[in-house]
Design an enzyme around this catalytic site. Structure first.
Site: not given
Ligand code: GLY
Length: 368
Positions: A129, A151, A193, A234, A244, A248, A252, A255, A259, A271
Site C-alpha cells: 500500500r 506521477k 520539455e 515544474k 492536476e 498543472r 501539457n 502535448h 501526443h 516524446h
Molecule cells: N509531465 C507533466 C506533469 O508531470 O504533470
C-alpha cells in the site's frame, strides 16, 4: 528560485500537499547517492530498479554507494524501452521486492529514464500500500520533467499511462554527468520539455535556449543551472496543484498535438521531439486565431530548430486530427488546450473538437 547554489550543485526544494523533498542537481552525484539518501530518509533496505541500458554503466556504482551508507541492497534490472512498461514487468518488480523482503521501512531507488521512474514509482506506490521512492534520473527528459511531481504509471494495450498513482519522491538526485553517456538523439529529445518550460514560464530561459544549443557534454555549471531552473518551474506548478485539477494542466503545453504526432508515428518519434513539434503547431495556430502576440510563433520555431528539434511533422493533417480527437469523440464535449499567448505566458482554453480540428489545420502551415 529558492535554490542554494554551490559551484556544481543546486538544490531545489519542492513542497506539495503530500510531501516536501529536495532535488539535487549537479555533477558526479551518483557516488554520493547513499549518503544523500541516508540524510533524507530513515530506511533499512534499498531496492534499486534500473534497466538493461543503465545497469552496465551505473548499477555497481550506486550499489556500492548505498552499501557504504549502511543500506542492505537488492535490485531488479528490467528490459529497456517503453514497450516494457507493462503489467508484466511491473509484476516482476513487485515479486523481486517481496523476495528481497522489503517492508514499509524500505526504499525504492529508481535509476534510469522516464520509463524506469514511472514503473519503479508505481511499484513503490502500490507495494504494501505504498513505500517511499527516491528518483535518480539519468536522462535529460527525466531530470527536467518526469522525476519531479510524483506521477507514476504503466501502460496498457489500449494506451500509455492508463494505470498509475501519484507518489511524490522522498528525494531526487540528478547527476548531470550521466547525460554524457546518452545517445545524442536521446539527449536532444529532453530539450523538447526544456523549451516548453521556457515558453510556459520563463522568457529569459527561452532566450538562452534560442541563442545557444544545449551541449550534451558541457561541463561546469551551465547544464546544472538550466536543469535546476526547469525543476523550479515544474516545482512551482506542481506545488500549486499536485493532482492536476487546474494549473498543472498547463504542463501539457504542446502535448495535445504532440501526443497525436507520437501516436500517429506509432511511438517511433521521441516524446520530446513530438512535444517540440506540437508546441510549434499550437503556437502558429494561436497567432493565426488572434490569441497570441504577433511574432511569437516564429520565435518558438527558431528556438526549437536551433536546438535540433522538429518544428513540424510529415504526418498528414487528417491523421493528426483523427489521433487528437478519436478518444474524445466518445466523451463528446471538447478538450482543455494550453495556448501560448506570449513567451513566458500561457492560457487554458476549452475548445470543441471542431475547433481543435481547425487549430491543427491552422498550425500545419509553417511561419512565413
Ligand atoms: N509531465 C507533466 C506533469 O508531470 O504533470
Amino acid at each position: 528560485m529558492s535554490a542554494a547554489t554551490r559551484a556544481t550543485r543546486e538544490i531545489v526544494h519542492v513542497t506539495t500537499t503530500s510531501r516536501a523533498y529536495d532535488v539535487h542537481v549537479g555533477e558526479d552525484l551518483l557516488r554520493h547517492t547513499g549518503k544523500l539518501i541516508r540524510k533524507a530518509v530513515d530506511a533499512d533496505k534499498a531496492f534499486v530498479v534500473t534497466d538493461t541500458n543503465v545497469a552496465p554503466p551505473y548499477l555497481e556504482r550506486i550499489k556500492a554507494s548505498l552499501a557504504a551508507a549502511g543500506f542492505s541492497v537488492s535490485y531488479a534490472v528490467v528490459e529497456a524501452g517503453e514497450q516494457h512498461k507493462t503489467l508484466q514487468t511491473y509484476g516482476s518488480i513487485l515479486e523481486r521486492m517481496a523476495t528481497a523482503n522489503l517492508t514499509r521501512d524500505s526504499i525504492v531507488v529508481a535509476l534510469g529514464g522516464g520509463v524506469v521512474g514511472d514503473m519503479a514509482g508505481f511499484a513503490a506506490a502500490t507495494y504494501m500500500r505504498g513505500i517511499r521512492v527516491v528518483q535518480v534520473p539519468t536522462t535529460l527528459l527525466s531530470m527536467v520533467d518526469s522525476s519531479v511531481g510524483g506521477k507514476t504509471a504503466i501502460d496498457l494495450s489500449r494506451g500509455k499511462n492508463l494505470v498509475g498513482a501519484f507518489l511524490q519522491p522522498s528525494l531526487v538526485i540528478a547527476d548531470v554527468a550521466c547525460l554524457s553517456t546518452l545517445r545524442p538523439e536521446v539527449f536532444v529529445d529532453g530539450i523538447g520539455e526544456v523549451v516548453k518550460h521556457g515558453v510556459l514560464a520563463d522568457e529569459q530561459l527561452f532566450e538562452k535556449l534560442a541563442r545557444t544549443p544545449l551541449a550534451q557534454n558541457a561541463r561546469g555549471s551551465y547544464l546544472t543551472h538550466i536543469i535546476a531552473r526547469n525543476v523550479a518551474i515544474k516545482r512551482d506548478v506542481v506545488g500549486a496543484d499536485e493532482q492536476e485539477h487546474g494549473v498543472r494542466q498547463t504542463l501539457n503545453l504542446g502535448h495535445t498535438i504532440g501526443h497525436a504526432i507520437e501516436a500517429a508515428s506509432k511511438y517511433t518519434l521521441g516524446h520530446g521531439h513530438c512535444v517540440a513539434a506540437g508546441l510549434c503547431y499550437v503556437a502558429r495556430a494561436a497567432e493565426r486565431m488572434g490569441w497570441a502576440e504577433s511574432g511569437m510563433a516564429a520565435r518558438i520555431e527558431a528556438c526549437v530548430a536551433a536546438q535540433g528539434l522538429p518544428t513540424a511533422s510529415n504526418i498528414p493533417v487528417e491523421q493528426l486530427v483523427e489521433q487528437a480527437t478519436h478518444d474524445k469523440k466518445r466523451h463528446g464535449a471538447g478538450v482543455n488546450l494550453v495556448v501560448p499567448e506570449r513567451i513566458g505566458h500561457v492560457a487554458m482554453r476549452h475548445v470543441t473538437l471542431d475547433e481543435l480540428t481547425h487549430i491543427i489545420e491552422l498550425g500545419e502551415q509553417p511561419c512565413e
